[in-house]
Design a protein around this motif. Structure first.
Motif, PDB file in Angstrom:
ATOM      1  N   ASP A  31       0.915  -1.108  -0.169  1.00  0.00           N
ATOM      2  CA  ASP A  31       0.013  -0.050  -0.062  1.00  0.00           C
ATOM      3  C   ASP A  31       1.034   1.123   0.148  1.00  0.00           C
ATOM      4  OD1 ASP A  31      -1.960   1.825   0.146  1.00  0.00           O
ATOM      5  OD2 ASP A  31      -2.790   1.149   2.157  1.00  0.00           O
ATOM      6  N   PHE A  32       1.685   1.410  -1.054  1.00  0.00           N
ATOM      7  CA  PHE A  32       2.386   2.503  -1.295  1.00  0.00           C
ATOM      8  C   PHE A  32       2.707   2.794  -2.640  1.00  0.00           C
ATOM      9  CE2 PHE A  32       5.489  -1.000  -1.216  1.00  0.00           C
ATOM     10  CZ  PHE A  32       6.429  -0.462  -2.488  1.00  0.00           C
ATOM     11  N   SER A  33       3.310   3.938  -2.969  1.00  0.00           N
ATOM     12  CA  SER A  33       3.586   4.180  -4.443  1.00  0.00           C
ATOM     13  C   SER A  33       4.758   5.358  -4.490  1.00  0.00           C
ATOM     14  CB  SER A  33       2.361   5.127  -5.180  1.00  0.00           C
ATOM     15  OG  SER A  33       1.014   4.155  -4.981  1.00  0.00           O
ATOM     16  N   CYS A  34       5.192   5.177  -5.751  1.00  0.00           N
ATOM     17  CA  CYS A  34       6.498   6.046  -5.994  1.00  0.00           C
ATOM     18  C   CYS A  34       6.297   6.845  -7.325  1.00  0.00           C
ATOM     19  CB  CYS A  34       7.862   5.226  -6.140  1.00  0.00           C
ATOM     20  SG  CYS A  34       8.239   4.276  -4.676  1.00  0.00           S
ATOM     21  N   ALA A  35       6.886   7.993  -7.267  1.00  0.00           N
ATOM     22  CA  ALA A  35       6.729   8.859  -8.524  1.00  0.00           C
ATOM     23  C   ALA A  35       7.901   9.607  -8.899  1.00  0.00           C
ATOM     24  CB  ALA A  35       5.495   9.502  -8.366  1.00  0.00           C
ATOM     25  N   ILE A  36       8.009  10.100 -10.065  1.00  0.00           N
ATOM     26  CA  ILE A  36       8.958  11.144 -10.311  1.00  0.00           C
ATOM     27  C   ILE A  36       8.113  12.323 -10.841  1.00  0.00           C
ATOM     28  CG2 ILE A  36      11.107  11.933 -11.641  1.00  0.00           C
ATOM     29  CD1 ILE A  36      11.955   8.910 -11.481  1.00  0.00           C
ATOM     30  N   VAL A  37       8.192  13.627 -10.427  1.00  0.00           N
ATOM     31  CA  VAL A  37       7.726  14.757 -10.824  1.00  0.00           C
ATOM     32  C   VAL A  37       8.901  15.816 -11.348  1.00  0.00           C
ATOM     33  CG1 VAL A  37       6.417  16.735  -9.990  1.00  0.00           C
ATOM     34  CG2 VAL A  37       5.893  14.641  -8.912  1.00  0.00           C
ATOM     35  N   THR A  38       8.384  16.490 -12.235  1.00  0.00           N
ATOM     36  CA  THR A  38       9.494  17.635 -12.912  1.00  0.00           C
ATOM     37  C   THR A  38       9.380  18.616 -11.915  1.00  0.00           C
ATOM     38  OG1 THR A  38       7.682  18.807 -14.110  1.00  0.00           O
ATOM     39  CG2 THR A  38       8.704  17.075 -15.239  1.00  0.00           C
ATOM     40  N   ALA A  39      10.541  19.418 -12.139  1.00  0.00           N
ATOM     41  CA  ALA A  39      10.859  20.655 -11.159  1.00  0.00           C
ATOM     42  C   ALA A  39       9.740  21.762 -11.315  1.00  0.00           C
ATOM     43  CB  ALA A  39      12.200  21.372 -11.533  1.00  0.00           C
TER      44      ALA A  39
ATOM     45  N   VAL B  97      11.869  14.532  -2.114  1.00  0.00           N
ATOM     46  CA  VAL B  97      13.194  14.911  -2.349  1.00  0.00           C
ATOM     47  C   VAL B  97      13.315  15.776  -3.653  1.00  0.00           C
ATOM     48  CG1 VAL B  97      15.322  13.791  -2.686  1.00  0.00           C
ATOM     49  CG2 VAL B  97      14.018  13.092  -0.748  1.00  0.00           C
ATOM     50  N   PRO B  98      13.901  16.888  -3.475  1.00  0.00           N
ATOM     51  CA  PRO B  98      14.097  17.712  -4.764  1.00  0.00           C
ATOM     52  C   PRO B  98      15.618  17.158  -5.320  1.00  0.00           C
ATOM     53  CG  PRO B  98      14.667  19.066  -2.678  1.00  0.00           C
ATOM     54  CD  PRO B  98      13.998  17.701  -2.153  1.00  0.00           C
ATOM     55  N   VAL B  99      15.590  16.928  -6.692  1.00  0.00           N
ATOM     56  CA  VAL B  99      16.804  16.405  -7.335  1.00  0.00           C
ATOM     57  C   VAL B  99      17.501  17.391  -7.847  1.00  0.00           C
ATOM     58  CG1 VAL B  99      17.576  14.565  -8.561  1.00  0.00           C
ATOM     59  CG2 VAL B  99      15.865  14.119  -7.321  1.00  0.00           C
ATOM     60  N   PHE B 100      18.801  17.846  -7.508  1.00  0.00           N
ATOM     61  CA  PHE B 100      19.620  18.788  -8.208  1.00  0.00           C
ATOM     62  C   PHE B 100      20.580  18.060  -9.093  1.00  0.00           C
ATOM     63  CE2 PHE B 100      17.662  21.129  -4.765  1.00  0.00           C
ATOM     64  CZ  PHE B 100      17.243  22.253  -5.184  1.00  0.00           C
TER      65      PHE B 100
ATOM     66  N   GLU C 214      23.856  19.901 -11.029  1.00  0.00           N
ATOM     67  CA  GLU C 214      24.787  21.172 -11.424  1.00  0.00           C
ATOM     68  C   GLU C 214      24.173  22.216 -10.929  1.00  0.00           C
ATOM     69  OE1 GLU C 214      25.459  21.128 -15.732  1.00  0.00           O
ATOM     70  OE2 GLU C 214      26.371  19.187 -15.746  1.00  0.00           O
ATOM     71  N   GLY C 215      23.565  22.004  -9.813  1.00  0.00           N
ATOM     72  CA  GLY C 215      23.001  23.071  -9.005  1.00  0.00           C
ATOM     73  C   GLY C 215      21.513  23.484  -9.311  1.00  0.00           C
ATOM     74  N   GLU C 216      20.878  23.022 -10.375  1.00  0.00           N
ATOM     75  CA  GLU C 216      19.629  23.085 -10.926  1.00  0.00           C
ATOM     76  C   GLU C 216      18.600  22.074 -10.418  1.00  0.00           C
ATOM     77  OE1 GLU C 216      17.408  24.034 -14.988  1.00  0.00           O
ATOM     78  OE2 GLU C 216      19.421  23.452 -14.856  1.00  0.00           O
ATOM     79  N   HIS C 217      17.616  22.543  -9.896  1.00  0.00           N
ATOM     80  CA  HIS C 217      16.332  21.728  -9.324  1.00  0.00           C
ATOM     81  C   HIS C 217      15.972  21.164 -10.763  1.00  0.00           C
ATOM     82  CE1 HIS C 217      12.218  20.959  -7.512  1.00  0.00           C
ATOM     83  NE2 HIS C 217      12.908  19.787  -7.667  1.00  0.00           N
ATOM     84  N   LEU C 218      15.953  19.794 -10.832  1.00  0.00           N
ATOM     85  CA  LEU C 218      15.325  19.286 -12.213  1.00  0.00           C
ATOM     86  C   LEU C 218      14.093  18.359 -11.918  1.00  0.00           C
ATOM     87  CD1 LEU C 218      18.481  18.252 -14.550  1.00  0.00           C
ATOM     88  CD2 LEU C 218      16.771  20.140 -14.748  1.00  0.00           C
ATOM     89  N   PHE C 219      14.398  17.504 -10.914  1.00  0.00           N
ATOM     90  CA  PHE C 219      13.128  16.607 -10.744  1.00  0.00           C
ATOM     91  C   PHE C 219      12.644  16.599  -8.966  1.00  0.00           C
ATOM     92  CE2 PHE C 219      16.022  14.530 -13.759  1.00  0.00           C
ATOM     93  CZ  PHE C 219      14.975  14.447 -14.753  1.00  0.00           C
ATOM     94  N   THR C 220      11.732  16.050  -8.705  1.00  0.00           N
ATOM     95  CA  THR C 220      11.170  15.896  -7.314  1.00  0.00           C
ATOM     96  C   THR C 220      10.934  14.443  -7.204  1.00  0.00           C
ATOM     97  OG1 THR C 220      10.401  17.955  -6.861  1.00  0.00           O
ATOM     98  CG2 THR C 220       9.713  16.339  -5.376  1.00  0.00           C
ATOM     99  N   ALA C 221      11.677  13.559  -6.482  1.00  0.00           N
ATOM    100  CA  ALA C 221      11.357  12.295  -6.196  1.00  0.00           C
ATOM    101  C   ALA C 221      10.396  11.955  -5.022  1.00  0.00           C
ATOM    102  CB  ALA C 221      12.759  11.476  -5.921  1.00  0.00           C
ATOM    103  N   VAL C 222       9.337  11.246  -5.238  1.00  0.00           N
ATOM    104  CA  VAL C 222       8.168  11.122  -4.392  1.00  0.00           C
ATOM    105  C   VAL C 222       7.925   9.681  -4.146  1.00  0.00           C
ATOM    106  CG1 VAL C 222       5.831  11.702  -3.967  1.00  0.00           C
ATOM    107  CG2 VAL C 222       7.144  13.045  -5.482  1.00  0.00           C
ATOM    108  N   THR C 223       8.052   9.371  -2.602  1.00  0.00           N
ATOM    109  CA  THR C 223       7.484   8.280  -1.871  1.00  0.00           C
ATOM    110  C   THR C 223       6.194   8.513  -1.320  1.00  0.00           C
ATOM    111  OG1 THR C 223       9.149   8.430  -0.281  1.00  0.00           O
ATOM    112  CG2 THR C 223       9.681   7.210  -2.172  1.00  0.00           C
ATOM    113  N   LYS C 224       5.339   7.808  -1.350  1.00  0.00           N
ATOM    114  CA  LYS C 224       4.215   7.714  -0.442  1.00  0.00           C
ATOM    115  C   LYS C 224       3.603   6.540  -0.018  1.00  0.00           C
ATOM    116  CE  LYS C 224       0.798  10.758  -1.702  1.00  0.00           C
ATOM    117  NZ  LYS C 224      -0.528  11.333  -2.436  1.00  0.00           N
TER     118      LYS C 224
ATOM    119  N   ALA D 176      14.339   4.972  -0.537  1.00  0.00           N
ATOM    120  CA  ALA D 176      13.826   4.834  -1.947  1.00  0.00           C
ATOM    121  C   ALA D 176      13.835   6.254  -2.584  1.00  0.00           C
ATOM    122  CB  ALA D 176      12.229   4.293  -2.053  1.00  0.00           C
ATOM    123  N   ALA D 177      13.566   7.263  -2.139  1.00  0.00           N
ATOM    124  CA  ALA D 177      13.684   8.570  -2.658  1.00  0.00           C
ATOM    125  C   ALA D 177      15.239   8.859  -2.991  1.00  0.00           C
ATOM    126  CB  ALA D 177      13.100   9.680  -1.805  1.00  0.00           C
ATOM    127  N   ARG D 178      16.152   8.432  -2.097  1.00  0.00           N
ATOM    128  CA  ARG D 178      17.472   8.885  -2.359  1.00  0.00           C
ATOM    129  C   ARG D 178      18.133   7.846  -3.598  1.00  0.00           C
ATOM    130  NH1 ARG D 178      18.176  13.712  -0.889  1.00  0.00           N
ATOM    131  NH2 ARG D 178      17.963  14.058   1.477  1.00  0.00           N
TER     132      ARG D 178
END
Length: 590
Positions: free
Chosen positions: A43-51, A108-111, A113-123, A191-193
């Motif tokens: 009963d959980f989910s994982c996803a990747i979201v854009t910046a 978890v915001p994923v950077f 070269e110093g730029e936020h490109l993605f957000t990793a999500v675990t729920k 999982a997010a890391r």
């Protein structure tokens, strides 16, 4: 989108790589979490979201979880405009973008070269979140204060990759099973890391510019595929209603759900209007914005025969009108949304999916079984084996899936918000983690909603304490209003529950109950089943025969319901084609 410059091969390859990252996240969380509801039932989910807060990929994530992930990422950026590498945030705020307070989300915001490109999500759905009673489903909570859950509105829990101990200690001080919760928290963070590491590797391989182009192309492609799927539908305005069972004294007449759907193929749009629904109710059954959107998208994707990526690109082609302060829409603080992922959400998914059956084959689905009953109960008590308290949710039931224009209902459907994507518990793991013993688990013949394609059957189960009393809390639905069939299909069976005393006498239990189960007593659950699609008299007699031979139907019920006559030959039971034709003609005329 313009096809100019679109590299289909590159887009497909990277899209599969990103899905692979989500699946690695999923495997990490499944293998390392402590709660049975996570590591056994998934009963959980994982996803990747854009910046810029668009859902990019969710692989096999539960729709009720992942559709709101982009709303939570947006809330994270609004609350923390100065994001930094190494940050992590905990969110379970149902009033902004989360599903309900029981679903702890790590962002978890994923950077690069110093730029936020993605957000990793675990729920992940927690076994306990500090509610005023030992369950994460508090149906009777008149507001969030009575519900009692700790609410974390995108609170920072890691900085520079290190835990912020104050938040951790707050959870451990309030949650009934602190070590179990902390193990689940570490699993989510891990999982997010993992996603952070793999996304950095992906960008290192292709370059920042190439990955940014991929994200634009993938979402635009998904939008185009959704638009084409809608263009293939007939123009229509559909209306449908559903009803949640009564819940005394809070909803003495139940709650009616209504939906209006305008299909606009010339625009490649579907417009869903939910504004005629009731205001927030004074109990825990209110939906959230995230679960309302998830229910609409889930119903639509179930109902249309098209393969479309499930991301924000596809979501652009569906417009949803909902009210603030509505039980079917956006909740108004402090109304409780404790059951926002299940009861009303399940009814809305059914309502939307079944509405499309008004278009005729091959569109729409019947209604799937509803009810987080005895087989989904939250159990708690003292475990004498460890001397420690325990709280865990069962996910051992089946609930019959809906018949469709293409297939019979899925046997291990779960409930509409899950639609078969969760696992059923391992009996052995449940009996290890909790001091209970299962008496039986079995499918029940003759219970699936009849149809050209029948609904999935009901499921019966029973369990008892091993030594000490345990508290059983469940917030069921479906004992009164069955899952409806469509296009001439029959409705499913309703749910039931009983308490059996040590002397064998049984007492019928209500839809929603808190039961202290003592040694020698047994609790029995009988699941709802799915509705059927199409007339039972149109079902292929060979499928009816197979159902009888496999035990899904008795021969008597098959003859009575499907009009199929049988005869016994040297080769065993066979269909009597002539007698079947005569019986079906008789049934059709009267």
């Amino acid at each position: 989108m313009s096809d100019k410059g679109f590299d289909a091969v590159r887009t497909a390859v990277i899209a599969n790589k990103v899905d692979g990252i989500v699946r690695e996240m999923t495997n990490t969380l499944l293998r390392s979490a402590r709660s049975a509801v996570i590591n056994s039932a998934r009963d959980f989910s994982c996803a990747i979201v854009t910046a810029d807060d668009e859902l990019l990929a969710a692989a096999e994530g539960l729709p009720v979880h992942i559709v709101g992930a982009q709303l939570q990422a947006e809330a994270m950026r609004a609350a923390h405009p100065e994001l930094r590498e190494g940050d992590a945030f905990l969110d379970n705020n149902p009033y902004i973008g989360n599903s309900h307070s029981a679903d702890h989300t790590i962002l978890v915001p994923v950077f690069v070269e110093g730029e936020h490109l993605f957000t990793a999500v675990t729920k992940a759905h927690q076994a306990d979140v500090g509610n005023s009673i030992p369950t994460t489903y508090h149906a009777a909570a008149k507001d969030v204060y009575e519900e009692g859950a700790l609410i974390f509105p995108t609170v920072k829990v890691q900085s520079d990759y290190k835990d912020i101990d104050d938040v951790i200690r707050m959870c451990q001080a309030r949650i009934r099973v602190p070590s179990q919760w902390y193990g689940d928290y570490l699993a989510e963070i891990g999982a997010a890391r993992i996603a952070e590491r793999r996304l950095k590797e992906l960008v290192a391989k292709y370059g920042v510019a190439e990955i940014k182009q991929f994200m634009r192309d993938w979402l635009d492609y998904s939008e185009k595929m959704m638009s084409r799927a809608i263009e293939d539908l007939p123009a229509a305005t559909l209306h449908n209603t559903g009803r949640h069972d009564a819940f005394q004294p809070y909803l003495p007449d139940g709650l009616e759900i209504g939906v209006k759907i305008q299909i606009k193929p010339e625009e490649g749009l579907i417009h869903v209007d939910l504004t005629e629904n009731a205001p927030n109710v004074d109990c825990g059954l209110n939906m959230t914005e995230a679960t309302t959107r998830a229910a609409v998208f889930g119903g639509i994707f179930n109902a249309i025969p098209a393969r479309v990526p499930k991301n924000s690109g596809a979501f652009r082609r569906v417009l949803i009108d909902m009210n603030d302060g509505s039980a079917v829409g956006k909740p108004r603080f402090p109304h409780s949304c404790s059951l926002a992922t299940t009861n009303i959400t399940d009814r809305l998914i059914n309502c939307v999916g079944a509405a499309f059956a008004q278009l005729g084959e091959p569109y729409g689905v019947a209604e799937g079984a509803v009810g987080v009953g005895v087989g989904y109960a939250v159990l708690s008590g003292q475990d004498r084996r460890t001397g420690e308290p325990f709280v865990n949710q069962l996910c051992v039931t089946a609930n019959g899936g809906p018949g469709s224009a293409h297939a019979d209902g899925w046997v291990t459907y779960g409930v509409p918000c899950v639609s078969g994507l969760m696992y059923r518990d391992s009996v052995e793991i449940d009996e290890i983690k909790m001091p209970i013993r299962y008496q039986h688990l079995r499918l029940v013949p003759d219970t699936g909603g009849a149809g050209k394609h029948r609904g999935g059957p009901s499921f019966e189960l029973a369990y008892t304490p091993k030594a000490d009393p345990i508290t059983v809390i469940y917030p069921c639905d479906g004992q009164v209003n069955p899952s409806k069939g469509v296009a001439g299909g029959g409705e499913g069976r309703t749910a039931e529950a009983w308490l059996e005393a040590a002397d064998g006498t049984r007492t019928r239990l209500p839809n929603t109950a808190t039961v202290v189960l003592r040694p020698g007593e047994t609790i029995h659950g009988f699941d709802a089943s799915g509705g059927g699609y199409g007339s039972p008299l149109e079902r292929d007699p060979r499928l009816v025969l197979e159902d009888v031979l496999e035990g899904w139907e008795s021969a008597e019920h098959a003859t009575l319901t499907y009009g199929v006559e049988f005869t016994t030959t040297e080769d065993g039971l066979t269909v009597d084609a002539e007698a079947t034709a005569e019986r079906r003609a008789s049934l059709a005329t009267g």
